[in-house]
Design a protein around this motif. Structure first.
Motif, PDB file in Angstrom:
ATOM      1  N   SER A   1      42.434  36.550  33.564  1.00 50.97           N
ATOM      2  CA  SER A   1      43.696  36.396  34.294  1.00 50.97           C
ATOM      3  C   SER A   1      43.683  35.173  35.204  1.00 50.97           C
ATOM      4  O   SER A   1      44.716  34.548  35.439  1.00 50.97           O
ATOM      5  CB  SER A   1      43.991  37.674  35.104  1.00 50.97           C
ATOM      6  OG  SER A   1      42.903  37.916  35.997  1.00 50.97           O
TER       7      SER A   1
ATOM      8  N   ASP B   1      45.306  36.543  45.994  1.00 49.17           N
ATOM      9  CA  ASP B   1      44.726  36.952  44.694  1.00 49.17           C
ATOM     10  C   ASP B   1      45.112  38.385  44.384  1.00 49.17           C
ATOM     11  O   ASP B   1      45.192  39.235  45.292  1.00 49.17           O
ATOM     12  CB  ASP B   1      43.208  36.836  44.741  1.00 49.17           C
ATOM     13  CG  ASP B   1      42.764  35.384  44.792  1.00 49.17           C
ATOM     14  OD1 ASP B   1      43.506  34.522  44.247  1.00 49.17           O
ATOM     15  OD2 ASP B   1      41.650  35.101  45.313  1.00 49.17           O
ATOM     16  N   GLU B   2      45.296  38.633  43.122  1.00 46.37           N
ATOM     17  CA  GLU B   2      45.669  39.983  42.681  1.00 46.37           C
ATOM     18  C   GLU B   2      44.492  40.937  42.884  1.00 46.37           C
ATOM     19  O   GLU B   2      43.314  40.523  42.892  1.00 46.37           O
ATOM     20  CB  GLU B   2      46.070  39.968  41.205  1.00 46.37           C
ATOM     21  CG  GLU B   2      47.322  39.151  40.947  1.00 46.37           C
ATOM     22  CD  GLU B   2      47.702  39.180  39.480  1.00 46.37           C
ATOM     23  OE1 GLU B   2      46.976  39.847  38.693  1.00 46.37           O
ATOM     24  OE2 GLU B   2      48.700  38.542  39.111  1.00 46.37           O
TER      25      GLU B   2
ATOM     26  N   HIS C   1      41.819  42.411  37.863  1.00 50.03           N
ATOM     27  CA  HIS C   1      41.721  41.327  36.885  1.00 50.03           C
ATOM     28  C   HIS C   1      41.117  41.882  35.573  1.00 50.03           C
ATOM     29  O   HIS C   1      40.174  42.689  35.617  1.00 50.03           O
ATOM     30  CB  HIS C   1      40.838  40.196  37.411  1.00 50.03           C
ATOM     31  CG  HIS C   1      41.357  39.568  38.678  1.00 50.03           C
ATOM     32  ND1 HIS C   1      42.249  38.521  38.700  1.00 50.03           N
ATOM     33  CD2 HIS C   1      41.117  39.887  40.005  1.00 50.03           C
ATOM     34  CE1 HIS C   1      42.516  38.190  39.942  1.00 50.03           C
ATOM     35  NE2 HIS C   1      41.859  39.027  40.766  1.00 50.03           N
TER      36      HIS C   1
END
Length: 793
Positions: free
Chosen positions: A616, A640-641, A644
């Motif tokens: 990702s 940031d997510e 991932h």
């Protein structure tokens, strides 16, 4: 009983005694002699040779009892069924032998298995089948009336081809008062008739006289022949020529040239004029061969006009008449004996009787090959012969008990594979001066015996077979050679069936017995079996057959036929998926997790490489291509997510690479949550890792054992065989989470090289470097060559 009958009885008694002594004497000397009359019918039984020789009649056919030489155009034959010698053709003694010698025919008989040679002599007994015969039916004598009583006139001699008692015994003259008959010696056994004047002739009273001369032989009944003698009475010429002697004897070499003076006769006549002139001539009854050989001129010189041959005639008897030219002429006679001296003009004659055209190569020394007989027509020292054969041949001549008879026998062992044919030259040389010789070459063929077993060019043989071979295809061919020939060299092949687990693989092979082609009945798998061996037996078709075997070592070569297997992560349902939680405050380089994989192949086919197929955020995570470790590339930010997804591609390095994928879900949590989750996760993870560790230990141990065994086998093979430029591959494990190490042996470099996970396919280790290197001596050569096991990480 009259005197004639009593004389005949005495003659019969003496003949019987002579035949008895002849037979007894021959038996005593170890040789059989038979007698047979001439002119007997065909089939006349001469005697039982087999019985007289003590042979078993029932074995004559199997032993090929036969006459091999000396039969004079087949006059005699022997019956193999009963051993009886019988007359094959009509026998004429007068055509075979001289009249005054014993007529003997030598026969040579042979019995085989074992070889025996016997000599039989048959004496041809003369029968009175010829009557005395005069060359002319009548003869004319001219006798002067003044001839005094007591004068003699030599008459024509009668000829009788018979011999012994059957030849001319006496002459008789018809009744007359003027003449009487007298027999006179002629320098030989026979006597010549001479007409002798008994009383004076009176031409005026009787002009001519007619007399009959009869020659009678000694046969029973006797035969006779007659000639008419016409005597003409002439007027006076009262002196006749006289020779210096009545009998002359001269010698002449047989090689004397034509025109040689033999003798010059000299007769004298006391008369004068024509009554004293003398002319010389042969008597009219001279034999034809004498007239063809000698010439007499009117001066009394006898010269040679034909060729002499001692072997045909050793002596010539010539009667010469000297006559004056008076009216009537007076004559006188003399006899000349011309003896021929033998010269060495005949070379030896070689006769070879071969018992077989070919000789087996396993014949023992002393085996008889042929019979050799030497004859020389010359006499004395000119007829003595020395015989020898060529050098450098495994044969020799052995003399027989009979002179000039030899047997050609083997001297040493024969070997057809070295020499298959011999040209044996037989040389016979007489002892004359100068000596003459004859040469005869005998071709001896050596037949093959199955004395050589089939042989393979190498033992053992090596077969390198790629796995996954198509069933039924030809994978190898064995070939043996045999030095023998024909059926002794016809080879058939078969696989030797053995007991035990190691030999069960040979049951999956099929061998063509005629050409040695080997077909695989199944497809082999390198991961199941890496090497095995079988034995091939080569047998020839001889009797008895000979064989030899060869060991074929089969090495299965690896193919890239196994897909990498993901060992971690693995979910509960068996799929390659896993979830990893990491705190948000980790720094760059933090180890997130490690992907572990395994490939059953070896070498480059089992060397695994890792790559990120899908991620990702490429700036956040990194993957080590060799170890499969996933690490953070930077610190997390607030943007940031929190989750991932990473898809990792694992592939090998085969020519056609195979691959597998694993999915890792990375969750970013706050530090406190990560710590709590970490405790729970570590407990579950410890259990999983304990199971994985257990299986990895078993796998690593198995692979290590295989590695050690392979190294030992490879070192043993390299010590026992010649240099091979091919490469062999042996599997090794160095588990650090990923089974991706391999060991490669390159025989051209004399090194083992461990290909590690951090080495590219084309990378090499610097030659001469001893770092992390296990050095194993290479015993295949005595030089400084060595085998290196190199481990590089």
């Amino acid at each position: 009983m009259d005197a004639g009958e009593q004389r005949r009885r005495w003659e019969y008694w003496w003949i019987s005694l002579y035949l008895y002594l002849q037979c007894y004497g021959q038996w005593a000397s170890g040789q059989i002699r038979y007698t047979v009359p001439e002119e007997v019918k065909e089939g006349y039984v001469v005697g039982n040779v087999a019985k007289d020789l003590g042979l078993d009649v029932s074995t004559l056919v199997d032993k090929r009892f036969r006459i091999v030489s000396g039969s004079n155009d087949g006059l005699f034959q022997v019956n193999q069924n009963n051993g009886i010698l019988y007359v094959e053709k009509r026998i004429d003694r007068e055509a075979l032998c001289d009249e005054n010698v014993a007529c003997l025919i030598s026969l040579k008989t042979v019995v085989e298995n074992p070889l025996e040679i016997h000599y039989v002599e048959v004496e041809i007994v003369d029968v009175n089948d010829h009557a005395p015969n005069f060359a002319y039916k009548d003869v004319l004598l001219e006798i002067a009336e003044s001839t005094l009583p007591g004068e003699d006139f030599q008459l024509q001699e009668a000829k009788d081809p018979d011999s012994g008692i059957n030849t001319v015994r006496f002459y008789k003259l018809s009744q007359t008062e003027y003449f009487e008959l007298e027999l006179r010696e002629n320098g030989g056994e026979k006597k010549v008739p001479v007409l002798k004047l008994r009383k004076l002739l009176d031409r005026e009273h009787q002009v001519s006289h007619s007399l009959i001369l009869t020659a009678v032989d000694g046969g029973n009944p006797p035969r006779s022949g007659s000639i008419i003698i016409n005597v003409t009475v002439l007027d006076d010429n009262d002196n006749r020529p006289k020779f210096s002697q009545e009998l002359y004897s001269v010698t002449l070499p047989e090689n004397a040239p034509v025109g040689t003076l033999v003798i010059k006769l000299n007769a004298t006549d006391l008369d004068e004029g024509q009554n004293g002139e003398i002319v010389y001539s042969f008597l009219k009854n001279i034999e034809t061969h004498v007239h063809d050989t000698f010439d007499l001129d009117k001066t009394g010189e006898i010269r040679l006009k034909g060729d002499l041959d001692f072997e045909k005639n050793t002596v010539y008897r010539v009667s010469v008449m000297a006559s004056d030219k008076g009216q009537p002429p007076k004559t006188s006679n003399c006899r000349i004996i011309i003896k021929i001296i033998d010269e060495n003009d005949n070379g030896p004659e070689i006769e070879v009787t071969s018992l077989s055209d070919v000789v087996p190569e396993d014949s023992k020394p002393g085996t008889v090959i042929s019979l050799v007989s030497i004859t020389d027509k010359d006499s004395g020292v000119n007829g003595k012969v020395v015989c020898r054969i060529s050098d450098n041949v495994p044969f020799e001549l052995k003399p027989s008990f009979k002179e000039n008879m030899y047997s050609l026998v083997t001297k040493t062992k024969l070997d057809r594979e070295l020499v298959s044919q011999y040209a044996v030259t037989i040389t016979a040389t007489d002892l004359g001066q100068p000596s003459l010789s004859s040469v005869k070459t005998l071709e001896v063929q050596i037949s093959d015996v199955n004395d050589n077993a089939p042989a393979f060019s190498h033992n053992p043989l090596e077969l390198y077979l790629m796995e996954n071979n198509p069933p039924g295809a030809s994978i190898y061919s064995v070939s043996a050679f045999d030095k023998d020939m024909n059926e002794n060299a016809a080879i058939t092949y078969q696989i030797i069936k053995e007991d035990g687990a190691k030999s069960h693989m040979s049951s999956f092979l099929n061998l063509n017995p005629d050409n040695g082609h080997i077909h695989a009945l199944k497809s082999f798998d390198f991961e199941t079996v890496k090497t095995f061996q079988f034995h091939v037996l080569a047998t020839d078709s001889g009797s008895p057959s000979l064989s030899s075997n060869v060991t074929v070592n089969v090495f299965i070569l690896d193919q890239n036929d196994n897909v990498p297997v993901i060992l971690y992560p693995v979910s509960a349902n068996g799929s390659a998926e896993g979830v990893e939680e990491i705190p948000r405050n980790v720094n760059a380089g933090h180890l997130v997790t490690k992907v572990r994989a395994y490939d059953a192949d070896i070498g480059y086919n089992g060397w695994l490489l890792f790559s990120l197929q899908e991620v990702s955020d490429h700036s956040l995570f990194g993957l080590d291509r060799y170890t499969g470790q996933i690490r953070t590339l930077r610190s997390f930010t607030e943007t940031d997510e929190a989750q991932h997804k990473l898809i990792i591609l694992v592939k090998d390095n085969g020519n056609v690479s195979l691959s597998a994928t694993a999915t890792v879900i990375v969750k970013v949590v706050e530090p406190k949550e990560a710590f709590a989750a970490s405790d729970v996760k570590n407990t579950v993870k410890d259990e999983e890792e304990n199971n994985v560790t257990f299986y990895l230990i078993i796998t690593l141990g198995s692979v290590s054992v295989l590695f050690v065994i392979s190294i030992i086998v490879l070192i043993a093979m390299q010590c026992s065989k010649s240099t091979d430029c091919s490469s062999k591959y042996l599997q090794d494990t160095n588990y650090d989470g990923t089974l991706c190490h391999s060991i490669q042996y390159r025989s051209g470099d004399k090194r083992y090289m461990l290909v590690g996970p951090r080495m590219s396919i084309g990378s090499t280790i610097v030659p001469g470097s001893n770092g992390n290197t296990l050095v194993i001596p290479d015993r295949r050569r005595r030089d400084s060559g060595e085998v290196r096991l190199t481990d590089s990480f």
